[in-house]
Write a protein that holds these residues in place. Structure first.
Motif, mmCIF file in Angstrom:
data_model
loop_
_atom_site.group_PDB
_atom_site.id
_atom_site.type_symbol
_atom_site.label_atom_id
_atom_site.label_comp_id
_atom_site.label_asym_id
_atom_site.label_seq_id
_atom_site.Cartn_x
_atom_site.Cartn_y
_atom_site.Cartn_z
ATOM 1 N N GLU A 101 0.852 -1.179 0.000
ATOM 2 C CA GLU A 101 0.000 0.000 0.000
ATOM 3 C C GLU A 101 0.888 1.229 0.000
ATOM 4 O O GLU A 101 1.933 1.245 0.655
ATOM 5 C CB GLU A 101 -0.905 0.008 1.238
ATOM 6 N N VAL A 102 0.461 2.238 -0.722
ATOM 7 C CA VAL A 102 1.209 3.484 -0.800
ATOM 8 C C VAL A 102 0.213 4.635 -0.827
ATOM 9 O O VAL A 102 -0.856 4.527 -1.426
ATOM 10 C CB VAL A 102 2.137 3.510 -2.037
ATOM 11 N N SER A 103 0.573 5.720 -0.166
ATOM 12 C CA SER A 103 -0.294 6.892 -0.181
ATOM 13 C C SER A 103 -0.421 7.421 -1.602
ATOM 14 O O SER A 103 0.569 7.556 -2.329
ATOM 15 C CB SER A 103 0.280 7.987 0.720
ATOM 16 N N GLU A 104 -1.647 7.740 -1.952
ATOM 17 C CA GLU A 104 -1.906 8.334 -3.258
ATOM 18 C C GLU A 104 -1.059 9.595 -3.449
ATOM 19 O O GLU A 104 -0.661 9.936 -4.563
ATOM 20 C CB GLU A 104 -3.393 8.666 -3.362
ATOM 21 N N ASP A 105 -0.749 10.290 -2.354
ATOM 22 C CA ASP A 105 0.006 11.540 -2.404
ATOM 23 C C ASP A 105 1.521 11.345 -2.470
ATOM 24 O O ASP A 105 2.252 12.309 -2.677
ATOM 25 C CB ASP A 105 -0.324 12.399 -1.184
ATOM 26 N N ASN A 106 2.013 10.128 -2.280
ATOM 27 C CA ASN A 106 3.457 9.877 -2.261
ATOM 28 C C ASN A 106 3.950 9.576 -3.677
ATOM 29 O O ASN A 106 4.120 8.428 -4.076
ATOM 30 C CB ASN A 106 3.775 8.719 -1.305
ATOM 31 N N LEU A 107 4.164 10.635 -4.426
ATOM 32 C CA LEU A 107 4.510 10.490 -5.838
ATOM 33 C C LEU A 107 5.863 9.816 -6.053
ATOM 34 O O LEU A 107 6.023 9.032 -6.994
ATOM 35 C CB LEU A 107 4.466 11.854 -6.530
ATOM 36 N N ALA A 108 6.826 10.084 -5.180
ATOM 37 C CA ALA A 108 8.141 9.460 -5.334
ATOM 38 C C ALA A 108 8.039 7.944 -5.157
ATOM 39 O O ALA A 108 8.595 7.175 -5.953
ATOM 40 C CB ALA A 108 9.136 10.049 -4.337
ATOM 41 N N ALA A 109 7.321 7.502 -4.120
ATOM 42 C CA ALA A 109 7.162 6.061 -3.895
ATOM 43 C C ALA A 109 6.361 5.422 -5.021
ATOM 44 O O ALA A 109 6.690 4.329 -5.486
ATOM 45 C CB ALA A 109 6.495 5.808 -2.548
ATOM 46 N N GLU A 119 1.362 -2.638 -10.168
ATOM 47 C CA GLU A 119 0.173 -2.035 -10.747
ATOM 48 C C GLU A 119 -0.909 -1.910 -9.680
ATOM 49 O O GLU A 119 -1.002 -2.753 -8.778
ATOM 50 C CB GLU A 119 -0.343 -2.884 -11.902
ATOM 51 N N GLN A 120 -1.737 -0.879 -9.819
ATOM 52 C CA GLN A 120 -2.813 -0.661 -8.852
ATOM 53 C C GLN A 120 -3.895 -1.723 -9.016
ATOM 54 O O GLN A 120 -4.361 -1.986 -10.120
ATOM 55 C CB GLN A 120 -3.422 0.731 -9.024
ATOM 56 N N VAL A 121 -4.288 -2.319 -7.879
ATOM 57 C CA VAL A 121 -5.357 -3.325 -7.877
ATOM 58 C C VAL A 121 -6.485 -2.950 -6.908
ATOM 59 O O VAL A 121 -7.479 -3.659 -6.818
ATOM 60 C CB VAL A 121 -4.827 -4.735 -7.548
ATOM 61 N N GLY A 122 -6.327 -1.843 -6.186
ATOM 62 C CA GLY A 122 -7.360 -1.440 -5.250
ATOM 63 C C GLY A 122 -7.060 -0.091 -4.640
ATOM 64 O O GLY A 122 -6.036 0.537 -4.931
ATOM 65 N N ARG A 123 -7.969 0.349 -3.776
ATOM 66 C CA ARG A 123 -7.837 1.640 -3.091
ATOM 67 C C ARG A 123 -8.475 1.504 -1.716
ATOM 68 O O ARG A 123 -9.534 0.897 -1.578
ATOM 69 C CB ARG A 123 -8.546 2.727 -3.902
ATOM 70 N N ALA A 129 -3.280 8.631 8.245
ATOM 71 C CA ALA A 129 -3.626 9.605 9.283
ATOM 72 C C ALA A 129 -3.929 10.987 8.706
ATOM 73 O O ALA A 129 -4.738 11.723 9.263
ATOM 74 C CB ALA A 129 -2.500 9.707 10.309
ATOM 75 N N ASP A 130 -3.308 11.336 7.597
ATOM 76 C CA ASP A 130 -3.558 12.643 6.986
ATOM 77 C C ASP A 130 -4.820 12.652 6.124
ATOM 78 O O ASP A 130 -5.142 13.669 5.507
ATOM 79 C CB ASP A 130 -2.346 13.102 6.172
ATOM 80 N N GLY A 131 -5.528 11.526 6.059
ATOM 81 C CA GLY A 131 -6.764 11.439 5.293
ATOM 82 C C GLY A 131 -6.577 11.001 3.855
ATOM 83 O O GLY A 131 -7.553 10.845 3.121
ATOM 84 N N SER A 132 -5.328 10.793 3.435
ATOM 85 C CA SER A 132 -5.107 10.375 2.051
ATOM 86 C C SER A 132 -5.490 8.912 1.848
ATOM 87 O O SER A 132 -5.485 8.104 2.777
ATOM 88 C CB SER A 132 -3.647 10.612 1.636
ATOM 89 N N ASP A 133 -5.822 8.604 0.613
ATOM 90 C CA ASP A 133 -6.151 7.233 0.242
ATOM 91 C C ASP A 133 -4.875 6.415 0.094
ATOM 92 O O ASP A 133 -3.828 6.935 -0.303
ATOM 93 C CB ASP A 133 -6.879 7.190 -1.103
ATOM 94 N N ALA A 134 -4.989 5.122 0.371
ATOM 95 C CA ALA A 134 -3.918 4.178 0.075
ATOM 96 C C ALA A 134 -4.252 3.494 -1.232
ATOM 97 O O ALA A 134 -5.374 3.039 -1.439
ATOM 98 C CB ALA A 134 -3.793 3.136 1.182
ATOM 99 N N LEU A 135 -3.281 3.444 -2.112
ATOM 100 C CA LEU A 135 -3.419 2.659 -3.326
ATOM 101 C C LEU A 135 -2.851 1.277 -3.027
ATOM 102 O O LEU A 135 -1.753 1.157 -2.477
ATOM 103 C CB LEU A 135 -2.653 3.300 -4.479
ATOM 104 N N VAL A 136 -3.599 0.248 -3.352
ATOM 105 C CA VAL A 136 -3.130 -1.123 -3.182
ATOM 106 C C VAL A 136 -2.492 -1.529 -4.506
ATOM 107 O O VAL A 136 -3.141 -1.470 -5.564
ATOM 108 C CB VAL A 136 -4.277 -2.077 -2.811
#
Length: 147
Positions: A101-109, A119-123, A129-136
């Motif tokens: 899982e990676v934060s949608e906002d973490n562009l570097a990761a 590849e993204q398979v979920g959300r 904690a900051d309210g951002s979505d996790a991309l699976v």
């Protein structure tokens, strides 16, 4: 430099690394890291003072629990090297796919994981904690990762 397996004696230093790598509300202390390492199927790899990765394998699937790279060591291939080593470790433990899982906002990761074939398979909405979505994200593992 090749990552080495994590040992119990490493846990305090890993907690310090995690604190340096993540915002306070997301960083893991000694107890959290120790608990993760004690889970069935868990393993970790470290490049001392630079970064570490914790993962676990269950029922043929693996997941990255955390990846932490010290801020001064970023953009030097440390994260990619740790993920590649974890892929090999997961494959050796019987996994055929790796999730994370990676934060949608973490562009570097996200760029790192895309470059490694994830590849993204979920959300997961508002996961962090900051309210951002996790991309699976996921990536199949094959014998080429065995290293």
């Amino acid at each position: 430099m090749t990552p080495r397996p994590i040992h119990a004696v490493d846990v305090p230093a890993l907690a310090g690394l995690h604190t340096a790598a993540f915002p306070p509300e997301e960083s893991w202390g000694i107890g959290a890291i120790g608990t993760m390492l004690a889970m069935p199927g868990a393993f970790g790899l470290v490049l001392p003072e630079q970064g570490f990765i914790l993962a676990r394998v269950a029922a043929g699937e693996a997941e990255v629990l955390t990846l932490a790279v010290a801020p001064p060591a970023r953009r030097q291939g440390i994260g990619a090297g740790l993920v590649v080593a974890a892929m090999a470790g997961a494959l050796a433990r019987g996994a055929s796919v790796l999730f994370l899982e990676v934060s949608e906002d973490n562009l570097a990761a996200r760029a790192l994981y895309a470059a490694l074939g994830f590849e993204q398979v979920g959300r997961r909405r508002r996961y962090y904690a900051d309210g951002s979505d996790a991309l699976v994200l996921s990536r199949p593992l094959s014998a080429t990762e065995a290293g």
